[in-house]
Design a protein around this motif. Sequence first.
Motif, short mmCIF file in Angstrom:
data_model
loop_
_atom_site.label_atom_id
_atom_site.label_comp_id
_atom_site.label_asym_id
_atom_site.label_seq_id
_atom_site.Cartn_x
_atom_site.Cartn_y
_atom_site.Cartn_z
N ASP A 43 0.83 -1.20 0.00
CA ASP A 43 0.00 0.00 0.00
C ASP A 43 0.87 1.25 0.00
OD1 ASP A 43 -2.27 -1.55 0.03
OD2 ASP A 43 -2.59 -1.42 2.20
N ALA A 61 1.15 4.12 -2.99
CA ALA A 61 0.80 5.51 -2.69
C ALA A 61 1.99 6.45 -2.91
CB ALA A 61 0.30 5.62 -1.25
N GLN A 81 1.85 7.08 -6.86
CA GLN A 81 0.80 8.07 -6.67
C GLN A 81 -0.61 7.51 -6.84
OE1 GLN A 81 3.72 9.12 -8.69
NE2 GLN A 81 4.36 9.52 -6.58
N PHE A 82 -0.81 6.25 -6.43
CA PHE A 82 -2.15 5.68 -6.40
C PHE A 82 -2.86 6.14 -5.12
CE2 PHE A 82 -0.90 3.32 -9.90
CZ PHE A 82 -1.84 2.37 -10.28
N GLN A 83 -4.16 6.24 -5.20
CA GLN A 83 -4.95 6.48 -4.00
C GLN A 83 -5.23 5.14 -3.32
OE1 GLN A 83 -8.44 9.03 -4.53
NE2 GLN A 83 -7.59 9.71 -6.51
N GLN A 88 -7.36 3.44 -0.70
CA GLN A 88 -8.60 3.80 -0.01
C GLN A 88 -9.22 2.57 0.68
OE1 GLN A 88 -10.92 5.25 -3.28
NE2 GLN A 88 -9.94 7.29 -3.26
N TRP A 109 -6.96 0.16 -4.58
CA TRP A 109 -5.94 1.01 -5.19
C TRP A 109 -6.58 1.68 -6.40
CZ3 TRP A 109 -1.36 -2.99 -5.68
CH2 TRP A 109 -0.90 -3.32 -4.39
N SER A 118 -6.01 4.38 -9.52
CA SER A 118 -4.96 5.04 -10.29
C SER A 118 -5.16 6.55 -10.30
CB SER A 118 -4.97 4.51 -11.73
OG SER A 118 -6.10 5.02 -12.43
N PRO A 119 -4.13 7.30 -10.67
CA PRO A 119 -4.27 8.77 -10.73
C PRO A 119 -5.40 9.24 -11.64
CG PRO A 119 -1.96 8.13 -10.85
CD PRO A 119 -2.75 6.87 -10.94
N GLY A 129 -8.34 7.85 -11.74
CA GLY A 129 -9.63 7.57 -11.13
C GLY A 129 -10.22 6.22 -11.45
#
Length: 571
Positions: A432, A436, A440-442, A444, A456, A458-459, A461
Amino acid sequence: MAPPLVSVPMKKNKKPSLALTLSSAGLLIAAGSAAYWLQRQPSWNDLLVGANIIPSDALFAVSLTTDPQQWQKLREFGTKETQAELDKNLVQLRDRFLTNNGYDFQKDIAPWVGNNVTIAILAPKTVSKSAPKPVTTNEDVTGDQQSMVMVLPVKNPEIAKSIFAQPKSLKQGKWVDRTYQGIAIKQNQGQPGENFSAALLDGRFLVITDSPKATERAIDAYKSQTSLATTGGFAENFPKIANKQPFAQFYVNVPTAAKIAAASPNRPLPAQVLAQLQNNQGLAATMILEPEGIRLKGVSWLNPNSQRVLAVENKAGKMQSRVPAETLMMLSGGNLQRLWGEYVLTSQGNPFSPIAPEQLRGGVKSLTDLDLDKDLLSWMKGEFSLSVIPNTPKEGSPDNFRAGLLFMVQTSDAYGGQSLRKSAQATMSQLDEVMANQYQFQVQPGKVAGQPVVNWVSPYGTLTATHGWLDGDIAFFVVGAPITDKIVPKPNNTLANTLPFQQTVPTEPNPTNGQFFLDVERTAKNFPLPTLIPNQQSLLGATRSIGMTSAVSDSRSNRYDIFIALKKVNR
């Protein structure tokens, strides 16, 4: 059409190459009845036809039925395209071995030949000056070409003796009589490029070869009992795949094939790889025609003198009950950590391996900063599976992926209890952070059917991956389409309950250490597949599904059962 594989005499063609030999084995294969171990002398009915005649260093042997009804049954499978291809090959074989030499199968061969005939490729006596010599009893046999031996069992000795005593006249040259160890031999003379001979052993077997020396080697093997039947592990393992009415059976001598490959100037095997392959002795399979397809019962075994042993651990067979009915492909195994260890043992430094172990380790390290062995495989000791599940996009949601790739692995008490789960959770937390911070993945937290998961994104969305736990001890990881809701909660209608799975994946051997299922029809229709074999599209068009079940039979052998469900021309 009658089977076209027996003839007296035969017209010589170019000697088969190793590539042709091994590719033929691959076609028969393409990858294991309950196994049992014989503690007595084997029944000849349980062994490959002619195993007591074929020299022990034979590289490859295949036995084919002479029953016209079985050949006709084979022609019922497939499509018009594959049927036409089969007919063309049968005609070519018939003409090569029979028609061109003035013989008709039904008239000249069928009245006396047995239920199966065997063709074997003998390894060259001297592979190279530097390569180890295969074991043989004829030290004067030299050269770097393979030779062929055909064994035809005799069910009517009188007719066979008549055929042998008065063969058809040659178009060029003549037949010459000689004897070896008291056995009468007929060999041709005066035909450029041809060097065939035949011998009738005790009125029970007609042996035809493309080399007089090969005939002598077969006679030596028969008389001195140094045949394939006495090769290490053969008599103990071949009966495990015995069948009363096989369409075909085959055997591959692994160490001899390895020696020849090692001597090849193009892709020589490193010494350490050759040493590892010497631990393996044989690979064999029986092909059986069934109403809905073809079944292959296979067995592989180690060299009886090798120090390597197999761990008898068969604890797979549950993952198919955790994936939904629409699953296109599922591959499961019993212990991923052990599987990886065996792969490393046989693949390190091997140019034929699909992925070099060090290359994979390096790739994982560079992408995730994790150690493949310590951080990942150390807790993957339970049953695992890899599945492809088609996507069912929800109305209004983007359709970015047509399927999701699902990986599951069990970390239950049987494999280390809570310590393994803690290790797995620590690894997931590290991943994780990498996704991140480095990509630069979100990352959540989320829930699916009330169960906590981590997504996960991606940038851009798009939901890219999800991981979480099933029943507290099965870690799962989804990549691609968001199909987590198909496994959480556990589906009521599972792959294990579907007719295609039940009719395709063999129930034996049981218990199992791995299974495989592929819905060929649906997969080929909806997804592009890489080309791996010649005429792939034609073969895929004739196939409904493929299933396999495997198990470690004992500390020296593995068993495999494969079923290929086929379409029928008249449907």
